[in-house]
Design a protein around this motif. Structure first.
Motif: not given
Length: 587
Positions: A300-308
């Motif tokens: 898997i890869i995480v391509t974007d993170i929308e922070p809390a």
């Protein structure tokens, strides 16, 4: 003589009732227990055991306390947390079943005597050899059929009948063509949710609530996740090597002809696979992680993170307004309910009540299932059926009681019209009646045609000749068991008829597709492999069990069994005359 005490019967009877309740989902009433044969089964078993106990005493059989204690320690129900016998657990189980320690050991001692009788008489009794052969032949014999299909394609079209034929068909099948009884009601529903829809929350209240609760108004972190799945460890190694060589996620996947799945922008709680959730929310942005999946390995890869982040007032406005309105609706619920009940008692029209409290008034015709209420009153099917049951016990003009569907949900209704169930006439059901009549005629014609071919075959005509003359295609089946040959043509229905005879047996049977199979058993392939040892052991055990059962029943029948019917009826909850309130007793 040996007496079956009331307590013996009650204990065994309750055990059977509990077993029936677990199967049925509800505890049987005394009448239902009798219809299920439970009292008779209990008496039969207890009297059989008593007859065997008498024989055991006459033979001087017994069991030592040491042997009973050893058996006690092997009962898993009495094991504690360490898996060994625990006296506290033992005593708790006995209390739960309303059994004393003496009763338990007496019961086990009698059971041991019965087991000794069974062992002494039948333990060394072998099952007849032919029994194993019959079982083996039954399960493993195969047949090959020569057959042809008779389907509806072989029938000529059937025209619609005249009205007099339809009238006669309708009369014969009138029970299929009736309307349901429908009852029309006017109804209102009261719940905090209904009240909340009409409650306005001011901007000032929303702003104040936002300031009070904004620390809890957090939008959780979301992550954009992609994954690829691997079919082998070798492919995992090749993928990791490509990443190590500088390829990005998509390039490495393309190199190995792997499909990249975009899982989307997800909250952690949205991911049902807990392992994937932990990995996806534990890696850094654009970091590739390899780990197990339900069916192998994956990357898997995480391509974007929308922070809390804390929600703004604008983002939280609707949520806060709904929460405050619902809270106010809960506060108002009891007061409004009491006022509506007062109006109902004063015979105030339901439409006036609905208008005063700004409640939706619905008018709907319902069947006994109440499914028509689900949408207009926003009920689940079970709630709708409860309302319908009450409606179908009501009378026009009578004040119906409030229907309570929960702690904070009530419905009031007035029954305003009843449309009785009635027979439908020809014009109402002409189209479906014609279709049903034609379908029945075609089914009869198909069966008659197949039976005619079967009669020709039985009279000695050649199957292939019959088929060719009638434009049908004769074929041979694969070797088939009693479950069929795996094709749609020869299923278990056809196989059951084919196995009624041996080689050259002929017949016809309808398969699951509705086609008729006209067949001749071309050959029988007897079972060749010997019976498996575990199957032979099963046959031996069942044979001995049946012998012991027959012996026990004969022993019981030779004994003189008398039943105190009055006491039995009282134990079962019936009156002295064998009648319940209402219903019948044990006779």
């Amino acid at each position: 003589d040996q007496e079956i005490t009331i307590r013996d019967f009650q204990t065994a009877y309750q055990a059977q009732i509990n077993a029936a309740a677990a199967q049925l989902g509800t505890v049987p009433t005394p009448d239902q227990a009798i219809s299920l044969g439970i009292p008779s089964q209990v008496i039969s078993q207890l009297s059989t055991d008593a007859a065997l106990n008498i024989l055991g005493e006459e033979l001087g059989l017994g069991v030592s306390d040491k042997r009973l204690a050893e058996g006690l320690r092997s009962v898993s129900a009495f094991a504690g947390t360490l898996g060994t016998f625990d006296r506290d657990v033992f005593e708790q189980v006995l209390r739960q079943n309303n059994i004393t320690e003496k009763e338990y050991f007496d019961t086990r001692r009698e059971a041991a005597k019965r087991q000794q009788i069974a062992q002494a008489l039948f333990a060394q009794t072998p099952a007849p050899k032919v029994l194993g052969e019959i079982v083996q032949r039954y399960g493993e014999d195969r047949r090959i059929l020569e057959y042809f299909l008779v389907s509806e394609l072989s029938l000529l079209p059937i025209s619609a009948p005249e009205d007099d034929v339809l009238e006669a068909y309708l009369e014969a099948n009138q029970f299929l063509y009736r309307t349901e009884e429908m009852r029309t009601i006017r109804a209102i529903q009261l719940s905090p949710e209904v009240l909340a829809k009409n409650i306005d929350i001011s901007d000032e209240e929303i702003a104040a609530e936002y300031e009070r609760t904004k620390q809890s108004l957090v939008r959780p972190e979301r992550r954009e996740i992609k994954q690829v799945s691997f079919s082998s460890d070798e492919m995992v190694e090749q993928f990791q090597a490509a990443i190590a060589d500088g390829k990005n996620f998509e390039e490495a996947a393309t190199l190995l002809d792997l499909e990249v799945s975009e899982l989307g922008r997800l909250l952690k709680r949205d991911i049902l696979d807990q392992r994937l959730a932990e990995v996806a929310f534990g890696v850094d942005l654009n970091e590739v992680a390899v780990g197990p999946s339900a069916v192998g390995q994956r990357a898997i890869i995480v391509t974007d993170i929308e922070p809390a982040r804390t929600m703004t007032l604008a983002q939280a406005r609707r949520q806060i307004a709904q929460r405050l309105a619902l809270a106010r609706g809960r506060e108002q619920f009891i007061d409004v309910l009491d006022q509506i009940e007062e109006q109902r008692a004063a015979f105030i029209d339901l439409d006036k009540t609905a208008e005063e409290f700004d409640l939706p008034l619905v008018e709907v015709a319902i069947s006994v299932r109440g499914e028509e209420l689900v949408e207009p009153l926003n009920l689940d099917p079970a709630e709708a059926e409860r309302i319908a049951n009450a409606v179908f016990r009501s009378e026009i003009g009578a004040l119906a009681a409030m229907a309570t569907l929960g702690a904070n949900k009530s419905v009031w209704y007035d029954l305003i019209d009843i449309e009785e169930a009635r027979n439908q006439d020809l014009e109402e059901v002409r189209e479906e009646l014609v279709a049903a009549w034609i379908a029945e005629q075609r089914a009869n014609a198909l069966e008659e045609k197949a039976n005619g071919f079967a009669e020709q075959l039985k009279s000695g005509q050649n199957l292939q000749d019959i088929a060719v003359i009638n434009g049908l295609f004769p074929v041979f089946s694969q070797p088939l068991s009693r479950g069929g040959d795996g094709s749609a043509d020869i299923d278990a229905n056809v196989a059951a008829v084919a196995f009624l005879g041996g080689e050259d047996h002929t017949g016809t049977a309808q398969n699951g597709n509705g086609d008729y199979v006209v067949f001749r058993v071309s050959s029988v392939i007897p079972a060749e492999e010997p019976l498996a040892p575990e199957d032979q052991d099963f046959i031996e055990a069942n044979y001995r069990d049946n012998l012991f059962s027959d012996f026990s029943i004969a022993l019981r029948d030779d004994a003189k069994l008398s039943i105190n019917q009055g006491v039995l009826n009282q134990v079962l909850g019936f009156g002295p005359n064998g009648s319940s309130q209402p219903g019948g007793g044990l006779n």
